[in-house]
Structure formats: C-alpha cells, structure tokens
Design a protein around this motif. Structure first.
Motif, short mmCIF file in Angstrom:
data_model
loop_
_atom_site.label_atom_id
_atom_site.label_comp_id
_atom_site.label_asym_id
_atom_site.label_seq_id
_atom_site.Cartn_x
_atom_site.Cartn_y
_atom_site.Cartn_z
N PRO A 1 1.18 20.61 -10.87
CA PRO A 1 0.34 19.45 -10.59
C PRO A 1 1.13 18.14 -10.65
CG PRO A 1 -0.02 20.16 -12.84
CD PRO A 1 0.90 21.17 -12.21
N VAL A 2 0.61 17.14 -9.94
CA VAL A 2 1.17 15.79 -9.98
C VAL A 2 0.14 14.91 -10.67
CG1 VAL A 2 2.02 13.84 -8.64
CG2 VAL A 2 2.43 16.17 -7.82
N ARG A 3 0.50 14.38 -11.82
CA ARG A 3 -0.42 13.49 -12.55
C ARG A 3 0.00 12.05 -12.32
NH1 ARG A 3 0.05 18.20 -15.52
NH2 ARG A 3 -1.97 19.18 -15.93
N LEU A 4 -0.99 11.18 -12.25
CA LEU A 4 -0.76 9.80 -11.87
C LEU A 4 -1.16 8.85 -12.98
CD1 LEU A 4 0.01 8.01 -9.36
CD2 LEU A 4 -2.42 8.02 -8.80
N VAL B 1 4.33 7.24 -12.12
CA VAL B 1 3.89 6.01 -12.77
C VAL B 1 4.02 4.89 -11.74
CG1 VAL B 1 4.27 4.38 -14.65
CG2 VAL B 1 4.66 6.83 -15.03
N LEU B 2 2.89 4.34 -11.33
CA LEU B 2 2.86 3.31 -10.30
C LEU B 2 2.43 1.97 -10.87
CD1 LEU B 2 1.08 5.10 -7.30
CD2 LEU B 2 3.48 4.38 -7.40
N PRO C 1 -4.64 5.52 -1.07
CA PRO C 1 -3.80 6.35 -0.20
C PRO C 1 -2.42 6.66 -0.76
CG PRO C 1 -3.98 4.12 0.68
CD PRO C 1 -4.96 4.23 -0.45
N ILE C 2 -1.84 5.75 -1.56
CA ILE C 2 -0.51 6.03 -2.11
C ILE C 2 -0.57 7.23 -3.05
CG2 ILE C 2 -0.69 4.41 -4.05
CD1 ILE C 2 2.32 3.79 -3.56
N ALA C 3 -1.69 7.39 -3.75
CA ALA C 3 -1.85 8.54 -4.64
C ALA C 3 -1.88 9.84 -3.85
CB ALA C 3 -3.11 8.39 -5.49
N SER C 4 -2.67 9.86 -2.77
CA SER C 4 -2.75 11.09 -1.97
C SER C 4 -1.45 11.36 -1.24
CB SER C 4 -3.93 11.03 -1.00
OG SER C 4 -3.79 9.95 -0.10
N THR C 5 -0.74 10.31 -0.84
CA THR C 5 0.55 10.51 -0.18
C THR C 5 1.55 11.18 -1.12
OG1 THR C 5 0.25 8.62 1.30
CG2 THR C 5 2.51 9.32 0.89
N LEU C 6 1.65 10.67 -2.32
CA LEU C 6 2.60 11.23 -3.29
C LEU C 6 2.17 12.61 -3.77
CD1 LEU C 6 3.41 8.00 -5.24
CD2 LEU C 6 5.12 9.51 -4.24
N LYS C 7 0.89 12.75 -4.10
CA LYS C 7 0.42 14.02 -4.67
C LYS C 7 0.34 15.13 -3.63
CE LYS C 7 -2.83 13.69 -7.97
NZ LYS C 7 -4.04 13.27 -8.69
N GLY D 1 0.79 -1.23 0.00
CA GLY D 1 0.00 0.00 0.00
C GLY D 1 0.82 1.27 0.00
N GLY D 2 2.13 1.16 -0.04
CA GLY D 2 2.99 2.34 0.01
C GLY D 2 4.18 2.22 -0.91
N LEU D 3 5.18 3.05 -0.67
CA LEU D 3 6.39 3.06 -1.48
C LEU D 3 7.41 2.06 -0.94
CD1 LEU D 3 6.87 6.93 -1.73
CD2 LEU D 3 5.90 5.41 -3.46
N PRO D 4 8.29 1.55 -1.79
CA PRO D 4 9.41 0.75 -1.29
C PRO D 4 10.20 1.55 -0.25
CG PRO D 4 9.30 0.62 -3.68
CD PRO D 4 8.31 1.68 -3.26
N ALA D 5 10.70 0.86 0.76
CA ALA D 5 11.36 1.54 1.89
C ALA D 5 12.51 2.44 1.46
CB ALA D 5 11.86 0.49 2.88
N LYS D 6 13.28 2.01 0.47
CA LYS D 6 14.43 2.82 0.05
C LYS D 6 13.97 4.12 -0.61
CE LYS D 6 18.95 2.68 -2.20
NZ LYS D 6 19.92 1.89 -2.96
N LEU D 7 12.89 4.06 -1.38
CA LEU D 7 12.37 5.28 -2.01
C LEU D 7 11.79 6.21 -0.95
CD1 LEU D 7 11.74 6.96 -4.49
CD2 LEU D 7 9.65 5.60 -4.81
N LYS D 8 11.05 5.67 0.00
CA LYS D 8 10.54 6.49 1.10
C LYS D 8 11.70 7.08 1.89
CE LYS D 8 7.42 8.12 4.02
NZ LYS D 8 8.18 8.43 5.21
N GLY D 9 12.77 6.28 2.09
CA GLY D 9 13.96 6.76 2.79
C GLY D 9 14.63 7.92 2.07
#
Length: 197
Positions: free
Chosen positions: A165-168, A131-132, A148-154, A88-96
């Motif tokens: 803007p952030v387009r998904l 791009v997810l 939720p991943i969309a709202s987290t990133l955007k 439901g989220g980003l890979p840990a290294k990307l979030k890091g």
C-alpha cells in the motif's frame, strides 16, 4: 530479526527546503529506531529529465544517479517520498525521474498483462509513504479536485509498478507555516520514522 530497509527520497529540486528537513527528520528517526536507511536528495541527482522518445523502442540509457535510485528501490522494503505539490502535481524534475527510470522490463512487464490487459508490476513486495506539502488546504484538494496528486502517486505511478500500500501524509499551508506548525509536522514525521511507516 532484521528491521525494514527504508529508502527515502527528498523530491524537492531545491538545495534547501521544508521537504528536505522533513526527509532528514524521518531518516534520523528511522535510523535511531534501528531501521536500515538510505536517503537521496533530488537536488543532488544529475540526469536529463526529458524522456525525448516516442515509445520505448529507443530508450536513453539511465545515468549513474538514476541507476542508483533504482538500486535503492530494489534494495528497499519501504519507500518514502517527500515532495511539494506544485500546480496540482509533482515538481518537473521528480516527474522526470519517474518518466526516465520507471521503464518496461524494469518496473512493469508488458509481456505478461493481467486479465484486464494491464502490464504486470515488477516492484511488488514494497510499501510506500508519501509526504506531500502544499499551500492548498487538503480539504479543498479533495472537495474541488478529488486530490488528483494522491491518485496519481498511489495508482498511476507507485501502485502501477506494484509498490503498495501507499499511505499519504499531507501538510497544507506550507509557504506561510509558522514555526509552531512546522514543529508539529516534524514531530508527526519523526513518529512515522520511529515506526518505519
């Protein structure tokens, strides 16, 4: 008139992945269309992804690779992030990467809050495309979880620092995608690259 400068980050931590193929396809198409591009792969970036601090008073200096990421974002007019959704989220290294590099005084200014008390964003003037890939169907992400991943990133990450803007673009069923499906996804990403979108 010069074309948009585009920074592409392949946010998959593995050396080979669908995300890498999508990022390279976008980059090749954008470059062929005359855009200036810079591509980085998360897998090749060396940094400690653990922030390890309580607050921002004693921040670890950024490693050379994180400084390069920030220099590329500063250079860019359009940022493209390609990544898988894990749990439901980003890979840990990307979030890091975001935890470590998106710091106050660098990406947001706590000394100049807006009328709602939110810090002033410092990376304005840039747009983004995310791009997810996921296994969970996109309709189910929206229906069951409101994506939720969309709202987290955007909102919470890119929008917070002023990138908008952030387009998904989302591709679902990634693990078991047929070659025909992957080919269709690559064509869609190629079309985005040609437009610099």
């Amino acid at each position: 008139m010069s074309k948009t400068r585009i920074y592409i980050l392949n946010g998959h931590p593995a050396e080979t992945s669908l995300s890498k193929t999508l990022a390279e396809t976008y980059t090749k198409a954008a470059k062929s269309a005359g855009f200036e591009t810079r591509l980085q792969h998360l897998n090749s970036l060396k940094f400690d992804m653990d922030f390890e601090r309580a607050g921002y008073k004693d921040v670890k200096p950024l490693e050379t690779d994180l400084e390069e990421v920030m220099a590329n974002i500063a250079w860019a007019e359009h940022v493209v992030i390609v990544a898988p959704m894990w749990w439901g989220g980003l890979p840990a290294k990307l979030k890091g990467l975001f935890d470590r590099a998106f710091l106050p005084g660098r990406t947001f200014d706590t000394r100049n809050p807006n009328r709602f008390g939110m810090p002033a964003p410092m990376l304005t003037g840039r747009s983004a495309r995310v791009v997810l890939t996921s296994d969970t169907p996109t309709w189910f992400l929206w229906l069951a979880y409101r994506n939720p991943i969309a709202s987290t990133l955007k909102g919470h990450i890119l929008g917070f620092v002023g990138i908008k803007p952030v387009r998904l673009t989302q591709f679902a069923g990634a693990t078991d995608a047929t070659p025909k499906t992957v080919s269709r996804w690559l064509k869609k990403v190629e079309a985005l690259g040609v437009k610099g979108a």
